[in-house]
Scaffold this motif. Sequence first.
Motif, PDB file in Angstrom:
ATOM      1  N   ARG A  82       4.303  -4.182  -8.206  1.00  0.00           N
ATOM      2  CA  ARG A  82       4.756  -5.564  -8.111  1.00  0.00           C
ATOM      3  C   ARG A  82       3.580  -6.514  -8.047  1.00  0.00           C
ATOM      4  O   ARG A  82       2.466  -6.147  -7.741  1.00  0.00           O
ATOM      5  CB  ARG A  82       5.600  -5.727  -6.845  1.00  0.00           C
ATOM      6  N   ASN A  83       3.869  -7.774  -8.258  1.00  0.00           N
ATOM      7  CA  ASN A  83       2.897  -8.827  -8.080  1.00  0.00           C
ATOM      8  C   ASN A  83       2.553  -8.886  -6.587  1.00  0.00           C
ATOM      9  O   ASN A  83       3.447  -8.952  -5.747  1.00  0.00           O
ATOM     10  CB  ASN A  83       3.516 -10.142  -8.568  1.00  0.00           C
ATOM     11  N   THR A  84       1.270  -8.860  -6.257  1.00  0.00           N
ATOM     12  CA  THR A  84       0.847  -8.811  -4.857  1.00  0.00           C
ATOM     13  C   THR A  84       1.373  -9.983  -4.045  1.00  0.00           C
ATOM     14  O   THR A  84       1.867  -9.812  -2.942  1.00  0.00           O
ATOM     15  CB  THR A  84      -0.682  -8.740  -4.763  1.00  0.00           C
ATOM     16  N   ASP A  85       1.282 -11.181  -4.597  1.00  0.00           N
ATOM     17  CA  ASP A  85       1.744 -12.361  -3.870  1.00  0.00           C
ATOM     18  C   ASP A  85       3.243 -12.279  -3.587  1.00  0.00           C
ATOM     19  O   ASP A  85       3.700 -12.591  -2.490  1.00  0.00           O
ATOM     20  CB  ASP A  85       1.411 -13.623  -4.664  1.00  0.00           C
ATOM     21  N   GLU A  86       4.027 -11.827  -4.559  1.00  0.00           N
ATOM     22  CA  GLU A  86       5.466 -11.665  -4.351  1.00  0.00           C
ATOM     23  C   GLU A  86       5.770 -10.581  -3.329  1.00  0.00           C
ATOM     24  O   GLU A  86       6.675 -10.724  -2.509  1.00  0.00           O
ATOM     25  CB  GLU A  86       6.163 -11.332  -5.674  1.00  0.00           C
ATOM     26  N   ALA A  87       5.031  -9.487  -3.385  1.00  0.00           N
ATOM     27  CA  ALA A  87       5.261  -8.385  -2.448  1.00  0.00           C
ATOM     28  C   ALA A  87       5.013  -8.817  -1.004  1.00  0.00           C
ATOM     29  O   ALA A  87       5.779  -8.476  -0.102  1.00  0.00           O
ATOM     30  CB  ALA A  87       4.367  -7.195  -2.801  1.00  0.00           C
ATOM     31  N   ILE A  88       3.952  -9.602  -0.784  1.00  0.00           N
ATOM     32  CA  ILE A  88       3.623 -10.065   0.562  1.00  0.00           C
ATOM     33  C   ILE A  88       4.729 -10.956   1.120  1.00  0.00           C
ATOM     34  O   ILE A  88       5.023 -10.919   2.302  1.00  0.00           O
ATOM     35  CB  ILE A  88       2.265 -10.804   0.554  1.00  0.00           C
ATOM     36  N   LYS A  89       5.362 -11.737   0.263  1.00  0.00           N
ATOM     37  CA  LYS A  89       6.408 -12.661   0.706  1.00  0.00           C
ATOM     38  C   LYS A  89       7.779 -11.993   0.838  1.00  0.00           C
ATOM     39  O   LYS A  89       8.721 -12.624   1.306  1.00  0.00           O
ATOM     40  CB  LYS A  89       6.513 -13.831  -0.275  1.00  0.00           C
ATOM     41  N   ASP A  90       7.888 -10.730   0.444  1.00  0.00           N
ATOM     42  CA  ASP A  90       9.182 -10.033   0.431  1.00  0.00           C
ATOM     43  C   ASP A  90       9.605  -9.635   1.847  1.00  0.00           C
ATOM     44  O   ASP A  90       9.041  -8.730   2.449  1.00  0.00           O
ATOM     45  CB  ASP A  90       9.092  -8.795  -0.455  1.00  0.00           C
ATOM     46  N   ASP A  91      10.611 -10.329   2.368  1.00  0.00           N
ATOM     47  CA  ASP A  91      11.083 -10.057   3.726  1.00  0.00           C
ATOM     48  C   ASP A  91      11.839  -8.740   3.845  1.00  0.00           C
ATOM     49  O   ASP A  91      12.060  -8.254   4.947  1.00  0.00           O
ATOM     50  CB  ASP A  91      11.969 -11.202   4.224  1.00  0.00           C
ATOM     51  N   THR A  92      12.248  -8.154   2.726  1.00  0.00           N
ATOM     52  CA  THR A  92      12.897  -6.842   2.811  1.00  0.00           C
ATOM     53  C   THR A  92      11.875  -5.744   3.061  1.00  0.00           C
ATOM     54  O   THR A  92      12.215  -4.687   3.591  1.00  0.00           O
ATOM     55  CB  THR A  92      13.706  -6.516   1.530  1.00  0.00           C
ATOM     56  N   ILE A  93      10.623  -5.984   2.673  1.00  0.00           N
ATOM     57  CA  ILE A  93       9.557  -5.011   2.947  1.00  0.00           C
ATOM     58  C   ILE A  93       8.901  -5.322   4.280  1.00  0.00           C
ATOM     59  O   ILE A  93       8.772  -4.453   5.141  1.00  0.00           O
ATOM     60  CB  ILE A  93       8.508  -5.005   1.815  1.00  0.00           C
ATOM     61  N   PHE A  94       8.463  -6.552   4.464  1.00  0.00           N
ATOM     62  CA  PHE A  94       7.758  -6.954   5.683  1.00  0.00           C
ATOM     63  C   PHE A  94       8.719  -7.679   6.618  1.00  0.00           C
ATOM     64  O   PHE A  94       8.628  -8.879   6.820  1.00  0.00           O
ATOM     65  CB  PHE A  94       6.565  -7.855   5.332  1.00  0.00           C
ATOM     66  N   SER A  95       9.642  -6.940   7.190  1.00  0.00           N
ATOM     67  CA  SER A  95      10.617  -7.554   8.097  1.00  0.00           C
ATOM     68  C   SER A  95      10.141  -7.452   9.549  1.00  0.00           C
ATOM     69  O   SER A  95       9.182  -6.741   9.849  1.00  0.00           O
ATOM     70  CB  SER A  95      11.992  -6.896   7.934  1.00  0.00           C
TER      71      SER A  95
END
Length: 116
Positions: free
Chosen positions: A15-28
């Motif tokens: 994934r795009n790193t910036d999008e991954a960091i903002k993903d609340d399903t991953i970093f909850s």
Amino acid sequence: YKYDGKVLVCAGNGRNTDEAIKDDTIFSGDDRVYAYLRFETGDEMSRRAKFALVTWIGPSVSPLKKAAVSTDKAFVKQVFVEFGKEFLCDSKSELNYDKILKDLERASGAAYGTGR
């Protein structure tokens, strides 16, 4: 990688790193995550890929699970051995693309650009 019970499973890739960091399903807030993230660094003279190992401990993680992160991280670091810098984040303000990129650039050494 994040926990599914007591087992680490892949939570996402490619994934795009910036999008991954903002993903609340991953970093909850109640998760522990080990993320190996790719960043583009450099200047107008050369571009380089740099990697960061980010350990995320959500603010709602119990103290017992927080304690387990240090021992588990040792095993994760046996798999992801090449990274420019390691980050430990426990709030969304620390999990910031620009902040991590700036720290990676500082850690990577000299910049030979012309300053333009």
